[in-house]
Write an enzyme that holds these catalytic residues in place. Sequence first.
Site, short mmCIF file in Angstrom:
data_model
loop_
_atom_site.label_atom_id
_atom_site.label_comp_id
_atom_site.label_asym_id
_atom_site.label_seq_id
_atom_site.Cartn_x
_atom_site.Cartn_y
_atom_site.Cartn_z
CB CYS A 142 24.96 40.13 76.77
SG CYS A 142 24.23 40.33 75.45
CB CYS A 183 23.65 37.16 70.04
SG CYS A 183 24.86 37.95 69.03
CB CYS A 239 29.36 37.08 73.62
SG CYS A 239 29.81 38.86 73.18
CD GLU A 266 44.24 41.28 50.01
OE1 GLU A 266 43.52 40.49 49.64
OE2 GLU A 266 45.05 40.61 51.11
CG ASP A 305 47.26 38.10 58.25
OD1 ASP A 305 46.48 37.16 58.61
OD2 ASP A 305 47.06 39.17 58.67
CB CYS A 319 41.83 34.55 62.11
SG CYS A 319 41.37 33.95 60.19
#
Length: 558
Positions: free
Chosen positions: A73, A79, A82, A333, A383, A410
Amino acid sequence: MAFQKNQILTLSIESLSNDGSGVAHHDGQAVFVAAAAPGDVAEVRIVKPMKGYAFGKLEKLLTPGPGRVKQDCPVAGPCGGCGLRHISYAAECAAKTQFVRDAFERLAKLDVPVHEVLGAPAADRYRNKVQLPVGTDENGHLVTGFFAGRSHRIVPCADCKLQPDWMNALAARACTLLEENGITAYNEETHTGRVRHLYMRQGWHSGQRLLCFVVNGNGLPNEAEICEALQKEFDLTTILINRNNARTNVILGAKTRVALGPGYIEDTLSGVSLRMGVHEFYQVNTPAAEALYAKAREFAALTPDDFLLDLYCGMGTIGLSMLPDCRRLVGVEVVPQAVDGAKETAARLGLAADKADFRCQDAGAAAAQLAAEGARPDVIVVDPPRKGCDEATLTAIAEMAPRTVVMVSCNAATAARDTRWLVEHGYKAEEVQPVDLFPRTKHVETVVLLSHKKADSYIHIDVEFGEGEGKIPVDSIAKRAEAYKPKEKVTYKMIKEYIEAKYGFKVHTAYIAEVKRNLGLPMYDAPNAVEELKQPRKHPTPEKVEAIKDALRYFAVI
């Protein structure tokens, strides 16, 4: 030996740090090198020397590491999306396994098995959602792309390899149509221009497609013609117009209207039928998310009589995917649109409120309320966002004392921190499973299994206090109480004084708060906090960031 700026060193890259930088050592001091791969031998220019470590730039690659590959890329560097495109996917998975192991073993000091990462089914074209800022290039043409790191400068990208081909093609075609109709891109500095973002979403299994224009205004000139052309060319299920007239970095405004179609798309995730607009949270990698949810369901090991509590439940997908295994589900939530979506899904599935109950509340407040009501879930799934669980949520979990806690995160660092808290409050960390939902980036998901510690047997002991043989002196209890007294609360003032004494400069309280927030540490509202700043807030320099982190380490905050 102190590092010198622009000093050239020949270094061997040993591993990757959790931000994707290569890690090498020189005279026992760490050097962090962007775009380096484990096993690389390279000439590295020191670009920022610090006390005890340095940041370097790869000047010349002498010997490539075994996992290094040619980047495919052209904008992967500027950017910044990635960050691991220069290494093979196998090397990336090995690095992500180590990221999670380091968080639990080194940061949290936990002795818990951390398995090899579950790799994603596909490393490219996996995203089901993208939000592209719209800007103007040097020739005055509309372009989409991504913001360069630590800026709002758009790096144009015609073919992002993380998103499906149709999204790249639609972005280019939309820019052409907008430009042909005299529609301009939004300018953050002047608060002028019309189109701010293009938001696209795809139902991975259904194939349904959504486009949303985020606009600074009420709509688009020649809106119907533009939408009909795009709907026909790209087989769009629905097109939405989101109004965002605020001077803000937040992408979506509060009001969304339907331009074409039903206003939503449908899909399934782990067997759960869903409807989505633009506000609902939905994992961006559907096949990998299904692998993650399957692992969470395995860890939960629910039985038919169990009560399941799903905190930070989003659209309720995790809890609903587990509902066939248990008696009752309560999901919590804070985002109203997500709760509405969860309730609609439950209604479509024919689930009564006593079977699947979704509540719009802060997770900590809801958990505390349930604990006060005497609710006793058998299993709790959490979560949380990147900052992790707040202490109110963790305290309520401990008070409800479920048999099992399954934590999906995460952010491995905050997951390890929260796991440590639960371990210190009656739980055992059984195992940790990293799952890669975001190939070619530095991010990795983590699933943690915790079980409640229960005594296998009990021993009755009579204790007599006082002086004399066989008795426990009262003063010894006082000494032990003093030894185990809770640590003094670390204040912003203490951190500022430490930095000024050690480094010779001052740091603003807002800088400390920003660093804590970026590390996912608990934050508390100041009594004199204001809603908006009169001027944009400045950010701390890298030097001050490192000094603040040093102080946080000194006071054992991290």
